[in-house]
Design a protein around this motif. Structure first.
Motif, PDB file in Angstrom:
ATOM      1  N   MET A  90      25.889  18.296 -58.436  1.00  0.00           N
ATOM      2  CA  MET A  90      27.253  18.817 -58.473  1.00  0.00           C
ATOM      3  C   MET A  90      27.468  19.328 -59.888  1.00  0.00           C
ATOM      4  O   MET A  90      27.237  18.599 -60.853  1.00  0.00           O
ATOM      5  N   ASP A  93      31.931  20.151 -64.292  1.00  0.00           N
ATOM      6  CA  ASP A  93      33.148  20.952 -64.160  1.00  0.00           C
ATOM      7  C   ASP A  93      34.344  20.011 -64.092  1.00  0.00           C
ATOM      8  O   ASP A  93      34.205  18.783 -64.071  1.00  0.00           O
ATOM      9  N   ALA A  94      35.527  20.606 -64.021  1.00  0.00           N
ATOM     10  CA  ALA A  94      36.753  19.845 -63.765  1.00  0.00           C
ATOM     11  C   ALA A  94      36.945  19.732 -62.262  1.00  0.00           C
ATOM     12  O   ALA A  94      36.750  20.706 -61.523  1.00  0.00           O
ATOM     13  N   TYR A  95      37.301  18.540 -61.801  1.00  0.00           N
ATOM     14  CA  TYR A  95      37.534  18.281 -60.381  1.00  0.00           C
ATOM     15  C   TYR A  95      38.878  17.572 -60.238  1.00  0.00           C
ATOM     16  O   TYR A  95      39.406  17.007 -61.211  1.00  0.00           O
ATOM     17  N   PRO A  96      39.457  17.560 -59.028  1.00  0.00           N
ATOM     18  CA  PRO A  96      40.733  16.852 -58.850  1.00  0.00           C
ATOM     19  C   PRO A  96      40.669  15.381 -59.243  1.00  0.00           C
ATOM     20  O   PRO A  96      41.666  14.805 -59.682  1.00  0.00           O
ATOM     21  N   SER A  98      38.553  14.100 -61.608  1.00  0.00           N
ATOM     22  CA  SER A  98      38.067  13.884 -62.977  1.00  0.00           C
ATOM     23  C   SER A  98      38.152  15.189 -63.764  1.00  0.00           C
ATOM     24  O   SER A  98      37.750  16.242 -63.262  1.00  0.00           O
ATOM     25  N   LYS A 100      36.298  16.047 -66.192  1.00  0.00           N
ATOM     26  CA  LYS A 100      34.938  16.493 -66.502  1.00  0.00           C
ATOM     27  C   LYS A 100      33.967  15.569 -65.778  1.00  0.00           C
ATOM     28  O   LYS A 100      33.864  14.387 -66.087  1.00  0.00           O
ATOM     29  N   TYR A 101      33.274  16.143 -64.794  1.00  0.00           N
ATOM     30  CA  TYR A 101      32.375  15.360 -63.947  1.00  0.00           C
ATOM     31  C   TYR A 101      31.160  16.207 -63.576  1.00  0.00           C
ATOM     32  O   TYR A 101      31.260  17.430 -63.399  1.00  0.00           O
ATOM     33  N   GLN A 113      25.718  10.099 -62.060  1.00  0.00           N
ATOM     34  CA  GLN A 113      27.034  10.713 -61.934  1.00  0.00           C
ATOM     35  C   GLN A 113      27.780  10.441 -63.241  1.00  0.00           C
ATOM     36  O   GLN A 113      27.970   9.281 -63.630  1.00  0.00           O
ATOM     37  N   TYR A 115      31.149  10.678 -65.258  1.00  0.00           N
ATOM     38  CA  TYR A 115      32.554  10.697 -64.836  1.00  0.00           C
ATOM     39  C   TYR A 115      33.462  10.446 -66.034  1.00  0.00           C
ATOM     40  O   TYR A 115      33.320   9.428 -66.733  1.00  0.00           O
ATOM     41  N   SER A 167      38.309  16.915 -43.621  1.00  0.00           N
ATOM     42  CA  SER A 167      37.019  16.902 -44.320  1.00  0.00           C
ATOM     43  C   SER A 167      35.850  17.192 -43.384  1.00  0.00           C
ATOM     44  O   SER A 167      34.761  17.582 -43.833  1.00  0.00           O
TER      45      SER A 167
END
Length: 280
Positions: A90, A93-96, A98, A100-101, A113, A115, A167
């Motif tokens: 993955m 990038d920025a995710y909902p 985190s 920066k993940y 991972q 996090y 999902s």
């Protein structure tokens, strides 16, 4: 946090090389013990075992190691080192969930991972083994968590987030969950996607025990209902997760006499009295 439970990575006779790589990649990481078979790392006060086992097994993403920090820059620095000769699972990038993940499989096949947390209170443990239930085991994450937390003392399911209806995953499946076994944090998830991996000896969980009664109890429960005994204190539980159930003093006994290892190699479930007698 309990340091009597920790992950073990199966290495292709390159445990020292891997140890050097992780010591140069992660802060607060040092070699705490070493012999020809095992290199033991201390990472942020936690144990990580690197086992020189040869090329029989390889680590894969079914058990990844989650690294948690408040520092986005630290995640970027570690990512830049792990991605060299590795591959992105993955993107960083920025995710909902985190700011920066990223999920990366390093050049040795170990999955990390990385996090960045928004709240320091969410960092209960710096390195967290994360179990992904795939294939025939998909949908069994909660069943496994209930088994493990009923078996080990000082255990509880800490929190569970199920998949949303949109999902495409069953709503009874776990998108992310956390649970403690004997005060050691593990994470879990189900995935119905097509994966070319499943639980294996490539990454196992070590449980150190003070008494034979502990070894017997863990062994009997984890090998029941489709689990499998292996050699030298190894087993697979009904979900395919590999465990090493060992005496806490095993490393010290091995240093005292080579006869201890000779006895270990004969056993499936380890017997404390037999191993202690081998020292004499």
């Amino acid at each position: 946090m309990n340091n009597t439970i920790y992950p073990c990575i199966w290495c292709n006779n390159n445990a020292r090389e891997m140890a050097n790589f992780y010591c140069s990649t992660f802060p607060e990481t040092t070699v705490m013990d070493e012999n020809p078979v095992v290199v033991m790392l201390e990472m942020f006060g936690q144990k990580l075992m690197l086992l020189n086992g040869g090329d029989k097994f390889n680590p894969n993403p079914s058990i990844s190691l989650m690294f948690l920090t408040m520092l986005e820059k630290r995640v970027e620095e570690i990512w830049n080192k792990l991605i060299q000769e590795g591959r992105s699972m993955m993107p960083l990038d920025a995710y909902p969930f985190s700011p920066k993940y990223g999920w990366v499989q390093d050049k040795y096949g170990v999955s990390w991972q990385l996090y960045t947390a928004r709240d320091e209170n969410h960092i209960l443990q710096k390195i967290v083994p994360t179990l992904m239930f795939t294939g025939s085991q998909n949908g069994r994450a909660m069943e496994a968590a209930h088994l493990y937390t009923s078996l080990f003392p000082n255990s509880e399911i800490h929190g569970v987030m199920y998949y949303a209806e949109e999902s495409g995953e069953p709503e009874s499946s776990v998108q992310h969950g956390e649970f403690f076994i004997n005060d050691y944090l593990l994470m879990m998830m189900d995935s119905s996607q097509e994966h070319n991996f499943s639980f294996s000896e490539g990454v196992s969980l070590v449980v150190e025990c003070d008494y034979q009664e502990e070894i017997d109890n863990y062994w009997n429960v984890l090998t029941s209902n489709g689990g499998e005994e292996s050699m030298c204190g190894w087993l697979k539980d009904q979900f395919g997760v590999s465990w090493q159930i060992v005496p806490a003093e095993l490393g010290g006994w091995m240093k005292k006499s080579t006869k201890v290892m000779a006895e270990v190699l004969k056993m499936k479930k380890l017997d404390i009295d037999t191993l202690k007698n081998a020292i004499k």
